[in-house]
Design a protein around this motif. Structure first.
Motif, PDB file in Angstrom:
ATOM      1  N   ASP A   1       4.512  -9.048  -1.182  1.00  0.00           N
ATOM      2  CA  ASP A   1       4.191  -7.677  -1.572  1.00  0.00           C
ATOM      3  C   ASP A   1       3.991  -7.573  -3.076  1.00  0.00           C
ATOM      4  O   ASP A   1       3.138  -6.840  -3.559  1.00  0.00           O
TER       5      ASP A   1
ATOM      6  N   SER B   1      -8.936   6.149  10.747  1.00  0.00           N
ATOM      7  CA  SER B   1      -9.340   5.302   9.618  1.00  0.00           C
ATOM      8  C   SER B   1      -8.116   4.549   9.083  1.00  0.00           C
ATOM      9  O   SER B   1      -6.982   4.976   9.269  1.00  0.00           O
ATOM     10  N   LEU B   2      -8.399   3.431   8.445  1.00  0.00           N
ATOM     11  CA  LEU B   2      -7.305   2.617   7.932  1.00  0.00           C
ATOM     12  C   LEU B   2      -6.510   3.372   6.869  1.00  0.00           C
ATOM     13  O   LEU B   2      -5.341   3.121   6.670  1.00  0.00           O
ATOM     14  N   SER B   3      -7.163   4.314   6.185  1.00  0.00           N
ATOM     15  CA  SER B   3      -6.479   5.000   5.090  1.00  0.00           C
ATOM     16  C   SER B   3      -5.291   5.810   5.587  1.00  0.00           C
ATOM     17  O   SER B   3      -4.373   6.084   4.834  1.00  0.00           O
TER      18      SER B   3
ATOM     19  N   ILE C   1       0.887  -1.158   0.000  1.00  0.00           N
ATOM     20  CA  ILE C   1       0.000   0.000   0.000  1.00  0.00           C
ATOM     21  C   ILE C   1       0.923   1.206   0.000  1.00  0.00           C
ATOM     22  O   ILE C   1       0.967   1.970   0.924  1.00  0.00           O
TER      23      ILE C   1
ATOM     24  N   PRO D   1      -4.616  10.776   0.062  1.00  0.00           N
ATOM     25  CA  PRO D   1      -5.104   9.518  -0.491  1.00  0.00           C
ATOM     26  C   PRO D   1      -4.575   9.307  -1.907  1.00  0.00           C
ATOM     27  O   PRO D   1      -4.343  10.267  -2.639  1.00  0.00           O
ATOM     28  N   ALA D   2      -4.390   8.040  -2.271  1.00  0.00           N
ATOM     29  CA  ALA D   2      -3.868   7.731  -3.604  1.00  0.00           C
ATOM     30  C   ALA D   2      -4.935   8.011  -4.655  1.00  0.00           C
ATOM     31  O   ALA D   2      -6.105   7.700  -4.463  1.00  0.00           O
TER      32      ALA D   2
ATOM     33  N   TYR E   1      -3.075   4.813   7.475  1.00  0.00           N
ATOM     34  CA  TYR E   1      -1.908   3.949   7.446  1.00  0.00           C
ATOM     35  C   TYR E   1      -1.404   3.739   6.020  1.00  0.00           C
ATOM     36  O   TYR E   1      -0.288   3.333   5.803  1.00  0.00           O
ATOM     37  N   GLU E   2      -2.286   4.005   5.062  1.00  0.00           N
ATOM     38  CA  GLU E   2      -1.875   3.839   3.671  1.00  0.00           C
ATOM     39  C   GLU E   2      -0.744   4.803   3.329  1.00  0.00           C
ATOM     40  O   GLU E   2       0.094   4.522   2.491  1.00  0.00           O
ATOM     41  N   ASN E   3      -0.772   5.948   3.994  1.00  0.00           N
ATOM     42  CA  ASN E   3       0.212   6.962   3.684  1.00  0.00           C
ATOM     43  C   ASN E   3       1.332   6.990   4.727  1.00  0.00           C
ATOM     44  O   ASN E   3       1.890   8.031   5.027  1.00  0.00           O
TER      45      ASN E   3
ATOM     46  N   ASP F   1     -12.116   5.539   1.603  1.00  0.00           N
ATOM     47  CA  ASP F   1     -11.216   5.997   2.669  1.00  0.00           C
ATOM     48  C   ASP F   1     -10.709   4.838   3.510  1.00  0.00           C
ATOM     49  O   ASP F   1      -9.573   4.827   3.972  1.00  0.00           O
ATOM     50  N   ASP F   2     -11.568   3.879   3.748  1.00  0.00           N
ATOM     51  CA  ASP F   2     -11.185   2.690   4.508  1.00  0.00           C
ATOM     52  C   ASP F   2     -10.668   1.661   3.510  1.00  0.00           C
ATOM     53  O   ASP F   2     -11.436   1.053   2.766  1.00  0.00           O
ATOM     54  N   ILE F   3      -9.304   1.472   3.464  1.00  0.00           N
ATOM     55  CA  ILE F   3      -8.756   0.613   2.407  1.00  0.00           C
ATOM     56  C   ILE F   3      -9.150  -0.844   2.596  1.00  0.00           C
ATOM     57  O   ILE F   3      -9.023  -1.632   1.663  1.00  0.00           O
TER      58      ILE F   3
END
Lengths: 172, 157
Positions: free
Chosen positions: B23, B2-4, A6, A13-14, B6-8, A85-87
């Protein structure tokens, strides 16, 4: 923890384009898998002459492979590109697609292996696709598990110790 | 949270080999299969008694062996770059990028040769086109990541 799955895009956000770039190979494999399913269906019902590979397996299995591949790979691609938003939402969609796509690939691999075991390139391709998809499913499951456990730890750490609690109000 | 968020997360370090392969599981799987299919087409073309695939029928032997060599060398480099044993991220990307260029050349030659000799083998041709597209996107992605990685180590942001 494989965070590069990720990949950190930055503090935002991507975008859809960035998702396409990061998941380029899984995406093209998903598109090709869906195309393979379409060819399987077309070859089953029409004399399209797009390939001779499908003709060697029984018709019901070819139809099942076609349906599983189209639905599974499309779902997988939609999960990869999901911008929620919630991956974990995208990961859940991906895993559903992966389960269907693996079913399609394995059905085709077993059919080819039974009818023509010397077509090694074909059935090894199906096994490889299945392995790659399974790896992705394991990865997303591990990532989700790791993130959730980290969140629980952080919430736990954020709680003040008991002795810091304000004293209970005195009652009559 | 939010989980997002952690994406960044920040740059990645200390990944195990298992994490690295997981991966990029699809890339690793396709590279491994490309090596096998290259061996299959190379052996089928070079040794008449070996019959591992039908797609090389009609292709010149020298060309098939050359394609097989490109695919083997390129995809071995891709696998090395993905696993990047002991190296930095940037070293791994550089090895992978070289592998992608070599493997892409092999797939382009194979797809073109199959298109000329067997235009009805649409699956092999479409697989070549798809892989070439994926490789192109991956090269752009590696370029972006390398730039970001250099920027991070230069500025710490």
């Amino acid at each position: 923890m494989p965070f590069s799955a990720i990949w950190p895009i930055g503090r935002r956000p991507a975008s859809l384009g960035e998702r396409c770039l990061v998941h380029s190979i899984p995406l093209v494999v998903a598109i090709w898998g869906a195309y393979f399913g379409l060819v399987a269906l077309l070859e089953s019902f029409l004399d399209t002459d797009l390939t001779t590979l499908i003709l060697m397996i029984p018709l019901p299995i070819a139809v099942a492979v076609g349906v599983f591949q189209i639905v599974g790979n499309t779902t997988f691609a939609l999960g990869l590109l999901n911008g929620n938003d919630d991956i974990s939402v995208g990961w859940h969609i991906e895993r559903k697609g992966i389960a269907l796509a693996i079913s399609g690939w394995m059905s085709y691999a077993v059919s080819v292996f039974i009818t023509d075991p010397r077509s090694t390139v074909q059935w090894t391709l199906c096994l490889t696709m299945s392995l790659g998809l399974a790896g992705r499913a394991v990865l997303t499951w591990r990532a989700e598990h790791h993130i959730r456990s980290t969140m629980i730890e952080e919430e736990h750490d954020a709680e003040p110790p008991l002795h810091d609690h304000p004293p209970a109000p005195e009652t009559d | 949270m939010s989980l997002s968020e952690y994406e960044n997360a920040g740059p990645v370090a200390h990944l195990t080999h298992r994490d690295r392969v997981l991966d990029r599981s699809m890339e690793a799987a396709m590279a491994a299969w490309s090596i096998y299919s290259a061996l299959a087409i190379g052996l089928t073309a070079a040794i008449p008694s070996v019959r591992l695939t039908n797609t090389v029928d009609g292709l010149p032997v020298i060309l098939t062996i050359l394609i097989a060599m490109f695919l083997i060398i390129g995809n071995t480099s891709i696998l090395r770059g993905l696993i990047r044993g002991g190296g930095t991220l940037r070293q791994g990307w550089r090895i992978e990028r070289n592998g992608i260029v070599i493997s892409g050349t092999g797939w382009l030659a194979y797809g073109t040769a199959v298109f000329i000799t067997k235009p009805t083998s649409t699956l092999i041709m479409s697989l070549s086109i798809m892989l070439l597209t994926g490789y192109a996107f991956r090269l752009v992605d590696i370029g972006r990541k390398t730039k970001r990685n250099i920027h991070y180590y230069a500025t710490g942001t």
